[in-house]
Scaffold this motif. Structure first.
Motif, mmCIF file in Angstrom:
data_model
loop_
_atom_site.group_PDB
_atom_site.id
_atom_site.type_symbol
_atom_site.label_atom_id
_atom_site.label_comp_id
_atom_site.label_asym_id
_atom_site.label_seq_id
_atom_site.Cartn_x
_atom_site.Cartn_y
_atom_site.Cartn_z
ATOM 1 N N ALA A 486 42.228 -40.093 22.352
ATOM 2 C CA ALA A 486 41.626 -41.004 21.759
ATOM 3 C C ALA A 486 41.935 -40.607 20.158
ATOM 4 C CB ALA A 486 40.206 -40.834 21.709
ATOM 5 N N GLY A 487 42.023 -41.516 19.415
ATOM 6 C CA GLY A 487 42.231 -41.332 17.707
ATOM 7 C C GLY A 487 43.650 -41.101 17.342
ATOM 8 N N THR A 488 44.558 -41.135 18.415
ATOM 9 C CA THR A 488 45.905 -40.879 18.073
ATOM 10 C C THR A 488 46.681 -42.074 17.657
ATOM 11 O OG1 THR A 488 46.685 -41.340 20.359
ATOM 12 C CG2 THR A 488 46.148 -39.079 19.736
ATOM 13 N N ASP A 489 47.833 -42.011 16.976
ATOM 14 C CA ASP A 489 48.529 -43.121 16.447
ATOM 15 C C ASP A 489 49.085 -43.802 17.849
ATOM 16 O OD1 ASP A 489 48.731 -42.323 13.801
ATOM 17 O OD2 ASP A 489 50.609 -41.546 14.207
ATOM 18 N N LEU A 490 49.236 -43.312 19.099
ATOM 19 C CA LEU A 490 49.476 -43.803 20.290
ATOM 20 C C LEU A 490 48.391 -44.914 20.776
ATOM 21 C CD1 LEU A 490 51.374 -44.575 22.634
ATOM 22 C CD2 LEU A 490 50.686 -42.400 23.691
ATOM 23 N N GLU A 491 47.234 -44.426 20.781
ATOM 24 C CA GLU A 491 46.224 -45.251 20.901
ATOM 25 C C GLU A 491 46.045 -46.500 20.134
ATOM 26 O OE1 GLU A 491 41.500 -44.994 22.069
ATOM 27 O OE2 GLU A 491 42.071 -44.055 20.045
ATOM 28 N N LEU A 492 46.295 -46.190 18.759
ATOM 29 C CA LEU A 492 46.169 -47.367 17.801
ATOM 30 C C LEU A 492 47.347 -48.443 18.001
ATOM 31 C CD1 LEU A 492 45.132 -48.638 15.307
ATOM 32 C CD2 LEU A 492 46.428 -47.125 13.876
ATOM 33 N N ILE A 493 48.533 -47.831 18.215
ATOM 34 C CA ILE A 493 49.735 -48.612 18.422
ATOM 35 C C ILE A 493 49.508 -49.489 19.844
ATOM 36 C CG2 ILE A 493 52.018 -48.692 19.057
ATOM 37 C CD1 ILE A 493 52.626 -46.226 16.943
ATOM 38 N N ALA A 530 54.201 -53.513 15.167
ATOM 39 C CA ALA A 530 52.866 -52.685 15.556
ATOM 40 C C ALA A 530 53.313 -51.259 15.984
ATOM 41 C CB ALA A 530 52.225 -53.432 16.937
ATOM 42 N N GLY A 531 54.708 -51.005 15.965
ATOM 43 C CA GLY A 531 55.016 -49.573 16.094
ATOM 44 C C GLY A 531 55.478 -49.209 17.473
ATOM 45 N N VAL A 532 55.795 -50.152 18.243
ATOM 46 C CA VAL A 532 56.158 -49.916 19.773
ATOM 47 C C VAL A 532 56.986 -48.985 19.968
ATOM 48 C CG1 VAL A 532 58.041 -51.638 19.681
ATOM 49 C CG2 VAL A 532 56.695 -51.106 21.750
ATOM 50 N N GLU A 533 58.099 -48.819 19.042
ATOM 51 C CA GLU A 533 59.365 -47.713 19.169
ATOM 52 C C GLU A 533 58.518 -46.475 19.225
ATOM 53 O OE1 GLU A 533 62.337 -48.568 16.372
ATOM 54 O OE2 GLU A 533 63.004 -50.188 17.581
ATOM 55 N N GLN A 534 57.627 -46.405 18.495
ATOM 56 C CA GLN A 534 56.841 -44.761 18.068
ATOM 57 C C GLN A 534 56.064 -44.589 19.380
ATOM 58 O OE1 GLN A 534 57.121 -42.154 15.821
ATOM 59 N NE2 GLN A 534 55.939 -41.150 17.426
ATOM 60 N N ALA A 535 55.411 -45.595 19.848
ATOM 61 C CA ALA A 535 54.830 -45.494 21.173
ATOM 62 C C ALA A 535 55.682 -45.293 22.422
ATOM 63 C CB ALA A 535 54.099 -46.853 21.530
ATOM 64 N N GLU A 536 56.885 -45.599 22.313
ATOM 65 C CA GLU A 536 57.855 -45.217 23.447
ATOM 66 C C GLU A 536 58.175 -43.908 23.360
ATOM 67 O OE1 GLU A 536 59.533 -50.003 24.069
ATOM 68 O OE2 GLU A 536 60.575 -48.315 22.628
ATOM 69 N N ALA A 537 58.431 -43.450 22.366
ATOM 70 C CA ALA A 537 58.790 -42.195 22.082
ATOM 71 C C ALA A 537 57.542 -41.165 22.358
ATOM 72 C CB ALA A 537 59.208 -41.723 20.627
ATOM 73 N N ASP A 538 56.399 -41.327 22.149
ATOM 74 C CA ASP A 538 55.183 -40.687 22.515
ATOM 75 C C ASP A 538 54.972 -40.691 23.943
ATOM 76 O OD1 ASP A 538 54.881 -40.205 19.787
ATOM 77 O OD2 ASP A 538 53.166 -41.187 19.359
ATOM 78 N N TYR A 539 55.059 -41.897 24.571
ATOM 79 C CA TYR A 539 54.758 -41.861 25.931
ATOM 80 C C TYR A 539 55.948 -41.185 26.874
ATOM 81 C CZ TYR A 539 51.935 -44.341 29.497
ATOM 82 O OH TYR A 539 50.890 -44.540 30.281
ATOM 83 N N THR A 540 56.960 -41.059 26.237
ATOM 84 C CA THR A 540 58.252 -40.376 27.022
ATOM 85 C C THR A 540 57.727 -38.965 27.043
ATOM 86 O OG1 THR A 540 59.744 -41.955 26.275
ATOM 87 C CG2 THR A 540 60.541 -39.845 26.779
#
Length: 551
Positions: A486-493, A530-540
């Motif tokens: 919670a509260g991370t960039d990934l959650e927001l994205i 929305a920042g999907v590329e950052q989300a993909e990197a974080d999820y990886t």
């Protein structure tokens, strides 16, 4: 013991959250165990259409044995709104099934570490999880156990849960055509609809989808990865070689799938209420018998299928087919994930008697508790013959045809609150814990189903699908049950991306075909913004961390 949620301690504030989280296990251990009847409040992020108020025979037996009563609230919104409200107010139930929102509760210091409670008071839970116990750990940085996963352990799947669904009368009237690709599915719907413009005096509906809140993922967006040969990893596709995560809508093959849905709409074969109907309206429409095709899970439409069966409209029930975009793909319904872990039940810091709570869950996981939840009560729902549990034909008929059987008997009512062994696992007597077996499943089919399957030269719906041996085991399990902090960039994205999905997917499907590509390009651009590329990197990174944790 309380029957209403109480205000959480004032110390659970942002400035002291880490301290509270660090001493949760000790606090749980120091709370005294009560004796006598107790009531636990419970919140579930899922609805429960068969809840019996613990008044059925099986639930009464559980109350008699454990002296525990559950006072639940079942949400229809997946907990997406109510769990943040709990956190903001500091008011929690004793027990909670938060689905994908457990991370928010952990960050708020709302869940206790169950490790010591399990070790000291829950031998049955330890036994059920067995070799998978390591998968209960929260993360590499925090090895606490906050959630007890409730998915069945060592489960053998004998029925497909996902696929394209067609009414039995459709394939019967058309001479049992091959239903393998979306073109096959479309052609069957079109031809039958042209021959049968009405059913029971109402206009025939070709294909109906559901987009009611979070259910848009189940009926509208998740099928895109199944239909293009990818397993369910939530909003991401995980490369099986590199473990790189990609938001699955960004796969070119999925654009082709949604373009097919756009074509179905243009052809007049898609229900025009698909993106405005509520869940109960969707079920009522299916229950009327006039919806030819569905793309959904068995559990989401189960009540409607039971209603059709109970009404004697077995020809209006639906078969499940492994349809993919083209024949180059294999439907991955049966791909093995290993034990999932992840989603399940937790005990909050508001629970005054966590020992009684864990003992209650442990009882549900015991051999006696599992037999109750699967078979019912001896002498009432089954008998013992030659040392074996036997269900009479009359009782089995009730199981198969009474839409309210679970609620009336209590069999299975509590099964989602604790881990159970899966189909095929045997108890101390050598019998399976569950009643499910190939023979039982086949016997439970209606005569109409048996006729359809016979004409496709198979005995079970599973036989139409690629089998699990045709796929590698997924070493990361299922990515959808990883908890986003919670509260991370990934959650927001992720939230921004899902808002985009909920807007753009219906727009793309309903667009004029000449405008589909433009809408899709806007969709992709919105995801990038929305920042999907950052989300993909974080999820990886999350996938790789899970692989390391589970080693």
């Amino acid at each position: 013991m309380k029957t209403k949620w109480r205000k959480a301690s004032a110390v659970i504030m942002m400035g002291t959250m880490l301290t509270v989280a660090g001493c949760q296990s000790d606090n749980a251990a120091t709370k005294e165990e009560t004796t006598g009847p107790v009531t636990f409040s419970l919140f579930s992020a899922d609805p429960h259409s068969q809840w019996d108020n613990m008044e059925s025979p099986v639930s009464q037996k559980v109350k008699e044995t454990t002296e525990v009563t559950i006072e639940p609230e079942f949400d229809v919104g997946g907990g997406e709104q109510k769990i943040p409200l709990m956190i903001a107010s500091g008011e929690y139930p004793d027990l909670i099934l938060p689905k994908g929102n457990a991370g928010k509760l952990v960050d708020a210091g709302a869940l206790i570490d169950l490790t010591d409670l399990i070790e000291e008071h829950a031998p049955n839970l330890k036994k059920v999880y067995g070799d998978y116990f390591n998968r209960l750990k929260w993360s590499g940085e925090d090895e606490s156990i906050y959630i007890l996963p409730t998915s069945r352990v060592d489960h053998t799947y004998w029925a497909p849960g996902n696929g394209f669904m067609l009414q039995h009368d459709v394939v019967k009237q058309l001479g049992y055509p091959e239903i393998r690709t979306v073109d096959d599915f479309e052609n069957a719907i079109r031809e039958y609809k042209e021959k049968n413009p009405t059913i029971d005096g109402q206009p025939t509906i070709g294909l109906s989808l559901l987009a009611d809140d979070w259910r848009i993922m189940i009926s509208t967006t998740n099928p895109a990865f199944y239909a293009t040969g990818a397993p369910d990893d939530g909003e991401f596709y995980i490369d099986p070689e590199t473990y790189e995560a990609t938001m699955h809508y960004r796969r070119p093959e999925e654009k082709a799938y949604f373009k097919w849905l756009n074509h179905m709409n243009a052809e007049g074969l898609l229900d025009q209420e698909s993106f405005v109907q509520k869940y109960d309206q969707y079920l009522a429409k299916i229950s009327s018998g006039r919806v030819l095709g569905l793309i959904d899970t068995d559990w989401e439409v189960g009540d409607a299928q039971r209603a059709l069966r109970e009404a004697g409209k077995t020809e209006r029930m639906h078969g499940m087919y492994p349809v993919t975009l083209t024949e180059e793909y294999k439907h991955p319904n049966f791909q093995d994930t290993g034990y999932l872990g992840g989603w399940g039940i937790g005990i909050t810091t508001e629970c005054e008697d966590p020992v009684r709570a864990i003992k209650f869950l442990d009882y549900l996981a015991s051999e006696e508790g599992q037999i109750l939840q699967n078979w019912g009560i001896e002498g009432e729902h089954y008998t013992i013959e030659d040392g074996k549990r036997v269900i009479s034909d009359e009782e089995m008929n009730e199981r198969n045809n009474n839409a309210n059987y679970v609620k009336n008997t209590g069999i299975g009512v509590l099964s989602g609150f604790a881990p159970l062994y899966g189909d095929g696992v045997t108890d101390s007597t050598g019998q399976t814990y569950s009643i499910a077996s190939p023979d039982q499943i086949i016997n439970a089919y209606t005569d109409t189903e048996k006729e359809v399957l016979s004409n496709y030269n198979v005995e079970m719906w599973k036989d139409l699908y690629p089998q699990k041996e045709e796929f590698p085991v997924k070493p990361w399990g299922a990515a959808y049950n990883m908890q986003v902090e919670a509260g991370t960039d990934l959650e927001l994205i992720m939230q921004k991306s899902l808002d985009v999905v909920k807007k753009r997917i219906p727009e793309a499907i309903l667009a004029d075909p000449s405008e589909f590509d433009d809408v899709w390009d806007s969709f992709m651009a919105d995801l990038e913004s929305a920042g999907v590329e950052q989300a993909e990197a974080d999820y990886t990174e999350m996938i790789k961390d899970r692989l390391e944790l589970w080693e």
